[in-house]
Design an enzyme around this catalytic site. Structure first.
Site, PDB file in Angstrom:
ATOM      1  N   LYS A  27      48.709 -16.520  -3.704  1.00 30.94           N
ATOM      2  CA  LYS A  27      47.799 -16.272  -4.762  1.00 30.94           C
ATOM      3  C   LYS A  27      46.381 -15.635  -4.828  1.00 30.94           C
ATOM      4  O   LYS A  27      45.835 -14.586  -5.081  1.00 30.94           O
ATOM      5  CB  LYS A  27      47.836 -17.281  -5.976  1.00 30.94           C
ATOM      6  CG  LYS A  27      47.466 -16.929  -7.515  1.00 30.94           C
ATOM      7  CD  LYS A  27      47.419 -18.468  -8.221  1.00 30.94           C
ATOM      8  CE  LYS A  27      48.683 -18.818  -8.438  1.00 30.94           C
ATOM      9  NZ  LYS A  27      48.927 -20.326  -8.977  1.00 30.94           N
ATOM     10  N   ARG A  97      43.236 -23.386  -9.474  1.00 29.58           N
ATOM     11  CA  ARG A  97      44.821 -22.831  -9.419  1.00 29.58           C
ATOM     12  C   ARG A  97      44.864 -23.193  -7.928  1.00 29.58           C
ATOM     13  O   ARG A  97      44.665 -22.903  -7.120  1.00 29.58           O
ATOM     14  CB  ARG A  97      44.902 -21.480  -9.631  1.00 29.58           C
ATOM     15  CG  ARG A  97      44.089 -21.026 -10.931  1.00 29.58           C
ATOM     16  CD  ARG A  97      44.249 -19.427 -10.899  1.00 29.58           C
ATOM     17  NE  ARG A  97      45.228 -18.976 -11.357  1.00 29.58           N
ATOM     18  CZ  ARG A  97      45.606 -17.455 -11.410  1.00 29.58           C
ATOM     19  NH1 ARG A  97      44.734 -16.886 -10.997  1.00 29.58           N
ATOM     20  NH2 ARG A  97      46.796 -17.042 -11.629  1.00 29.58           N
ATOM     21  N   GLY A 106      56.719 -27.209  -8.233  1.00 31.96           N
ATOM     22  CA  GLY A 106      56.636 -28.942  -7.555  1.00 31.96           C
ATOM     23  C   GLY A 106      55.074 -28.965  -7.288  1.00 31.96           C
ATOM     24  O   GLY A 106      54.520 -30.266  -7.156  1.00 31.96           O
ATOM     25  N   MET A 108      50.803 -28.634  -7.876  1.00 30.09           N
ATOM     26  CA  MET A 108      49.892 -28.824  -9.119  1.00 30.09           C
ATOM     27  C   MET A 108      49.886 -27.853 -10.158  1.00 30.09           C
ATOM     28  O   MET A 108      49.859 -26.429  -9.772  1.00 30.09           O
ATOM     29  CB  MET A 108      48.666 -29.367  -8.690  1.00 30.09           C
ATOM     30  CG  MET A 108      48.231 -30.071  -9.619  1.00 30.09           C
ATOM     31  SD  MET A 108      46.280 -30.051  -9.551  1.00 30.09           S
ATOM     32  CE  MET A 108      45.858 -28.484  -9.941  1.00 30.09           C
ATOM     33  N   ARG A 347      52.135 -10.499  -7.503  1.00 24.52           N
ATOM     34  CA  ARG A 347      52.743 -10.598  -6.247  1.00 24.52           C
ATOM     35  C   ARG A 347      54.125  -9.726  -6.223  1.00 24.52           C
ATOM     36  O   ARG A 347      54.682  -9.071  -7.424  1.00 24.52           O
ATOM     37  CB  ARG A 347      53.306 -12.270  -6.333  1.00 24.52           C
ATOM     38  CG  ARG A 347      54.130 -12.602  -7.508  1.00 24.52           C
ATOM     39  CD  ARG A 347      54.477 -13.807  -7.578  1.00 24.52           C
ATOM     40  NE  ARG A 347      54.506 -14.443  -8.851  1.00 24.52           N
ATOM     41  CZ  ARG A 347      54.725 -15.623  -9.380  1.00 24.52           C
ATOM     42  NH1 ARG A 347      54.414 -16.683  -8.776  1.00 24.52           N
ATOM     43  NH2 ARG A 347      55.041 -15.744 -10.850  1.00 24.52           N
ATOM     44  N   HIS A 469      94.105 -16.654   4.397  1.00 23.45           N
ATOM     45  CA  HIS A 469      95.115 -15.648   4.064  1.00 23.45           C
ATOM     46  C   HIS A 469      94.558 -14.890   2.634  1.00 23.45           C
ATOM     47  O   HIS A 469      94.408 -13.630   2.747  1.00 23.45           O
ATOM     48  CB  HIS A 469      96.586 -15.971   3.983  1.00 23.45           C
ATOM     49  CG  HIS A 469      97.566 -14.828   3.823  1.00 23.45           C
ATOM     50  ND1 HIS A 469      98.014 -14.406   2.703  1.00 23.45           N
ATOM     51  CD2 HIS A 469      97.962 -14.178   4.852  1.00 23.45           C
ATOM     52  CE1 HIS A 469      98.495 -13.456   2.806  1.00 23.45           C
ATOM     53  NE2 HIS A 469      98.754 -13.104   3.905  1.00 23.45           N
ATOM     54  N   SER A 793      89.446  -4.307  21.895  1.00 22.68           N
ATOM     55  CA  SER A 793      89.082  -4.531  20.481  1.00 22.68           C
ATOM     56  C   SER A 793      89.130  -6.029  20.346  1.00 22.68           C
ATOM     57  O   SER A 793      90.095  -6.790  20.687  1.00 22.68           O
ATOM     58  CB  SER A 793      90.137  -4.055  19.536  1.00 22.68           C
ATOM     59  OG  SER A 793      89.502  -4.362  18.272  1.00 22.68           O
ATOM     60  N   CYS A 860      87.685  -5.808  15.663  1.00 21.29           N
ATOM     61  CA  CYS A 860      88.310  -5.731  14.339  1.00 21.29           C
ATOM     62  C   CYS A 860      88.781  -7.058  13.470  1.00 21.29           C
ATOM     63  O   CYS A 860      89.286  -7.134  12.766  1.00 21.29           O
ATOM     64  CB  CYS A 860      89.830  -5.250  14.944  1.00 21.29           C
ATOM     65  SG  CYS A 860      90.825  -6.309  15.856  1.00 21.29           S
ATOM     66  N   TYR A 880      82.029   0.365  17.990  1.00 20.19           N
ATOM     67  CA  TYR A 880      82.351   0.729  16.694  1.00 20.19           C
ATOM     68  C   TYR A 880      82.703  -0.801  16.267  1.00 20.19           C
ATOM     69  O   TYR A 880      83.055  -1.602  17.149  1.00 20.19           O
ATOM     70  CB  TYR A 880      83.744   1.543  16.431  1.00 20.19           C
ATOM     71  CG  TYR A 880      85.020   0.879  16.756  1.00 20.19           C
ATOM     72  CD1 TYR A 880      85.641   0.121  15.953  1.00 20.19           C
ATOM     73  CD2 TYR A 880      85.544   1.399  18.074  1.00 20.19           C
ATOM     74  CE1 TYR A 880      86.913  -0.361  16.601  1.00 20.19           C
ATOM     75  CE2 TYR A 880      86.554   0.868  18.405  1.00 20.19           C
ATOM     76  CZ  TYR A 880      87.421  -0.072  17.660  1.00 20.19           C
ATOM     77  OH  TYR A 880      88.766  -0.571  18.247  1.00 20.19           O
TER      78      TYR A 880
END
Ligand code: ADP
Ligand code: MG
Ligand code: MG
Length: 931
Positions: A27, A97, A106, A108, A347, A469, A793, A860, A880
């Site tokens: 802030k 603040r 939580g 103040m 923000r 599965h 693979s 894979c 890949y």
């Protein structure tokens, strides 16, 4: 020089800026930034987070040097605004603040109107001529201070606030209902009653001295860093205690001075849809959190255009300045005091996944951010929201409200589906043939259920995890799936589900949300995503599909940056077609066994398994050959020259035989063999540990005729396709290899068959023979295996099972607790275990390349579509990744992000230079100051 603990902001200048969140909190840093931009921020100062640490170490006292620094800044503030703190003629009021680095419920609550006492209140009445406003402010202040600093606020949020009780009593006495009906005198009386209540509860007078009030409030903010709520929250989100909170002391501006004043909150764009429209709410004659407190109904921000056109125009201007400057969608708080606008907070705004994507893409078009930054801001999994069918939102909300939410399972296959309950694959098919939508509801699924799954709208199981599965196949098919929904008691015999005291029968409607895991009673309507309607169904004009356009842009950028290729796991032509539409560049895993469950195929397959002699087996295989060839030809045609990796048969044979006596009898009758023979064969094939049993290349080594048939089907299909003028690139993959000799054995069969087919058909085509690396011995001896294998693979599902010594199907009971106890940070079947399994992969990559520098390397396993695992594959240098069709776009984005995040240093530097923010920001600042 003494260390600086307090940072001033106001009147176009600020000692802090947005980069200083560590010491100013979120802030404070952004208040300073806005003040520095010349925006109308009420001046004030921020006491740094380091003081919080000092305070809590120093018996909860503010060190004297810091007190002096605060007093000096208060003096500077008084001079800036021309008012005196506690001045009985012209009093300064402030808000106090809290604000940590990360926003933290939580902590103040804010105290407003601090500095009021009997004298300053009267002075303010004299100055403003508005006694109602003054006593409204005063009673708010005493209430907030009493609640927060003096501890009168009830611990449980359901308990009544003592001050609210007093207000209610007062209203009852007066016979009025609304707070706005309270007069100045009434409010004044409330202040007196509040103070009396405080005296009674605490034994002390309410502090009249503004300095005393200020020290009390600052101390309370620092103390709140250590309160139970804050400690619990930090633990949950891994926020270190050492961060501390800052305290912002800021000149009050008043939204409660009458109908020309007000307060509001807004997002610079729509946080739900991402649309570039101003989005927010406000209330006239209100203060602080009135807007969100729900006492009065706030108005949409667009109405402010009529209520106060000047303030609205100013707010619009600031909205653009902030977006230009922060280059993101912002969440703002503002107050209007007698027609003058003030900014109280900004923000980066929270948003839905959908909005995140839309905003990132739009901001590239608006030249606010680069393509790279846009990609960095979109989490790959967020793309799911653009691809999946969706429930009609209002309809679903109504269903949940009406108590139709039955249970929650794992969100295994995202999307929304609605259909009639069926309990087995056969019924699913039969009902689907009649044109009915069905949800296949099973305790768990097995390969036998594939056909039912493929015709169902969605799959619902009571058992099994995210990689069960059902979940695996559902994702590959792009089906909606809720798995492991343990609350459902599924009774196959009675064909019903009981849950929460309700009974649902076969044929009843049920709706499942695979994005959230919700299971809802009855029908909720769905519609396919736009992306699908354009790419796959081709029913929507791309020019009219705005979601699709957003998607297409993200994909085009991702493809520009990624170095990994993306393939798909598919074993049907239509799956392959979808995957290509989604951008797949090849097939990384075609599981041939799935084909054996297709129409007319399971019969000859079972004949093959039940055969007593080689001749009988060959006869059965001869029936399978044309069926497989046909499937492969279909896939080759769709893939149109892209590489296709086909794995030879992998699962243990017993998976293809029925396990119920009834079904075994039916099979025996159908095949004209004695029932005992079927039963004996099933028993003979029984294994204690099928995962480590007679499967993978072991099958092909003992029954070479199976491998030969499969190779023949592959190559004949390739020849056929090539003759049609379509290029082919088959890659035959041998599973479960641990020893080079296993691979050599199978390779010989494959190559012999390839030569024979090519000769006979009179065509030649390129093909590769390679292996999966999925057991540790394969990885450890990868250098030897690479003497034969032209590609590896990584089958990371089995590699994870065998490396960890954990059976995935039995892991549910301990793996979730393991993750909870942080033994594994993530489920290793979902995210590659880099330190264990990953090391074997790395070793295999190095050894494989040492033997055969040009070896093709891919993955894979299911991990191939999971963003963090894709990053790991990028890091170890795979060529890949392969994943289920619907994850292809996610993998494309994940691969791009991996490349961007891990780019070589010089490239990253260049990127920074290319961005324009420094110059632009300076311009914006100048412009803002001129106003
Ligand atoms: P939170 O962190 O819970 O958002 P804030 O510190 O932002 O708490 O304050 C809560 C409310 O009080 C906000 O609506 C804010 O706009 C208002 N507020 C805070 N300081 C001032 C001030 N100096 N003048 C007017 N309103 C203020
Ligand atoms: Mg709050
Ligand atoms: Mg706020």
């Amino acid at each position: 020089m003494a260390k600086k603990h307090v940072y001033y902001f106001g009147a176009g200048k600020a000692e802090g800026n947005k980069e200083m969140k560590d010491i100013l909190g979120g802030k404070g840093a952004n208040l300073a930034e806005m003040a520095g931009l010349g925006l109308p921020v009420p001046p004030g100062f921020t006491v740094s987070t380091e003081v919080c640490t000092l305070f809590n170490k120093n018996k909860q006292r503010i060190p004297e040097v810091v007190k002096r620094e605060i007093e000096r800044n208060l003096g500077r503030l008084e001079k800036t605004v021309g008012q005196g703190f506690g001045d009985p003629r012209n009093p300064l009021l402030v808000s106090v603040r809290s604000g940590a680095r990360a926003s933290m419920p939580g902590m103040m609550d804010t105290i407003l109107n601090l500095g009021l006492n009997e004298k300053t209140a009267e002075a303010l009445v004299a100055k403003t001529g508005n006694d109602r406003f003054v006593y409204d402010s005063y009673r708010r202040f005493v209430q907030m201070y009493g609640d927060v600093v003096l501890g009168l606020k009830p611990v449980h949020k359901d308990d009544l606030d003592p001050f609210e009780v007093i207000i209610e009593r007062k209203k009852r006495e007066l016979g009025i209902h609304s707070d706005t009906d309270l007069t100045a005198a009434d409010l004044r009386d409330l202040v007196a009653r509040f103070k009396a209540a405080i005296k009674e509860k605490t034994g002390h007078e309410f502090p009249a001295d503004p300095m005393k009030q200020l020290w009390g409030a600052i101390g309370a903010v620092f103390c709140s860093w250590m309160n139970d709520r804050a400690v619990a929250y930090r633990k949950l989100y891994n926020i270190p205690e050492t961060w501390g909170t800052a305290v912002n002391v800021q000149t009050m501006v008043f939204g409660n001075m009458g109908l020309d004043s007000g307060t509001g909150v807004a997002f610079t764009r729509d946080a739900a849809t991402g649309e570039n429209t101003f989005y927010g709410e406000y209330l006239m004659n209100a203060q602080g959190e009135d807007v969100v407190a729900g006492i009065r109904t706030p108005l949409p921000i667009a109405d402010l255009r009529q209520d106060d056109p000047k303030a609205y125009a100013e707010l619009e201007k600031i909205r653009h300045i902030l977006e230009k400057h922060f280059r993101d969608m912002m969440d703002i708080e503002f107050t209007i005091q007698q027609g003058r606008l003030y900014m109280l907070q900004c923000r980066v705004g929270k948003r839905t996944a959908f909005a995140a994507i839309k905003i990132a893409v739009d901001m590239v078009d608006e030249k606010l951010i680069s393509e790279r930054e846009a990609l960095a801001r979109i989490e790959p999994d967020q793309l799911n929201q653009l691809l999946r069918p969706v429930f009609d939102y209002a309809e679903k909300e109504a269903a949940v409200k009406a108590g139709r939410l039955l249970a929650k399972g794992l969100n295994a296959g995202p999307g929304a589906a609605s259909g009639r309950i069926v309990f087995n694959s056969v019924d699913a098919e039969a009902w689907a043939k009649q044109g009915k939508q069905v949800i296949l509801t099973r305790i768990e699924t097995s390969p036998e259920d594939i056909k039912g799954m493929s015709v169902a709208e969605g799959i619902l199981t009571a058992r099994g995890g995210m990689t069960s599965h059902a979940a695996l196949v559902a994702r590959q098919m792009g089906k909606v799936c809720v798995a492991g929904c343990g609350e459902l008691a599924i009774d196959y015999a009675q064909r019903r589900i009981t849950v929460k005291g309700k009974t649902l029968n076969e044929g009843d409607w049920i709706s499942i949300d695979g994005t959230t895991g919700q299971v809802i009673e009855g029908k909720v309507n769905t519609k396919p995503s736009e992306v699908l309607q354009v790419l796959v169904e081709k029913t929507l004009d791309p020019a009219k599909a705005f979601v699709y356009q957003t998607f297409a842009k993200v994909m085009a950028w991702a493809d520009r940056f990624r170095t990994l290729k993306i393939r798909t796991n598919a074993d049907q032509p239509d799956q392959s077609r979808n995957a290509v539409a989604f951008g797949a560049e090849g097939i990384g895993l075609c599981r041939t066994e799935h084909m054996f469950f297709g129409e007319g195929k399971i019969g000859p397959m079972r004949e093959m398994i039940l055969a007593d002699t080689l001749d009988e087996r060959k006869a059965a295989l001869a029936k399978l050959l044309p069926l497989q060839r046909h499937d492969f030809a279909g896939i080759f045609e769709v893939m149109d020259g892209r590489p296709v990796t086909i794995r030879t048969i992998d699962p243990p044979l017993h998976e293809f035989l029925p396990h119920e006596e009834k079904d075994q009898r039916a099979l025996a009758a159908q095949m004209g063999i004695p029932f005992e023979k079927v039963r004996e064969r099933v028993e003979a094939l029984h294994e204690f540990n099928p995962m480590l049993g007679f499967r993978g290349c072991r099958l092909g080594i003992i029954y070479p005729e199976i491998t030969e048939m499969q190779a023949r089907a592959i190559f004949e299909a390739a020849a056929e396709t090539k003759k049609k003028g379509i290029e082919v690139e088959p890659e035959v993959m041998i599973p479960l290899v641990g020893h080079v000799k296993e691979l050599a054995n199978q390779e010989k069969i494959v190559r012999r068959t390839a030569e024979a087919v090519m000769k006979k058909q009179g065509v030649r085509f390129k093909y590769l023979v390679g292996t999966m690396i999925e057991i540790p011995r394969g990885a450890i001896t990868a250098d030897e295996i690479a003497t034969v294998a032209e590609f590896f693979s990584f089958g990371t599902n089995d590699l994870t099972q065998t490396t960890l010594g954990v059976s995935r199907d039995d892991a549910g009971r301990f793996l979730i607790p393991y993750v909870e106890k942080e033994i594994y940070a993530k489920d290793p079947f979902e995210v590659i275990d880099r330190e264990g399994v990953g090391q074997l992969m790395r070793m295999a990559v190095e050894k494989g390349r040492a033997t055969r520098p040009g070896i093709k390397l891919g993955i894979c396993g299911e991990h191939g579509g999971e963003p963090s695992s894709v990053e790991f594959c990028h890091l170890i240098g795979l060529n890949y990744v392969s994943c289920s069709p619907f994850r292809v776009p996610i993998a494309r984005l994940a691969a791009a992000r991996a490349a961007l995040l891990n780019a070589a240093k010089p490239a990253a530097k260049k990127a920074v230079k290319k961005r324009p923010p420094a110059r632009k920001a300076a311009k914006a600042r100048k412009k803002a100051r001129r106003r």
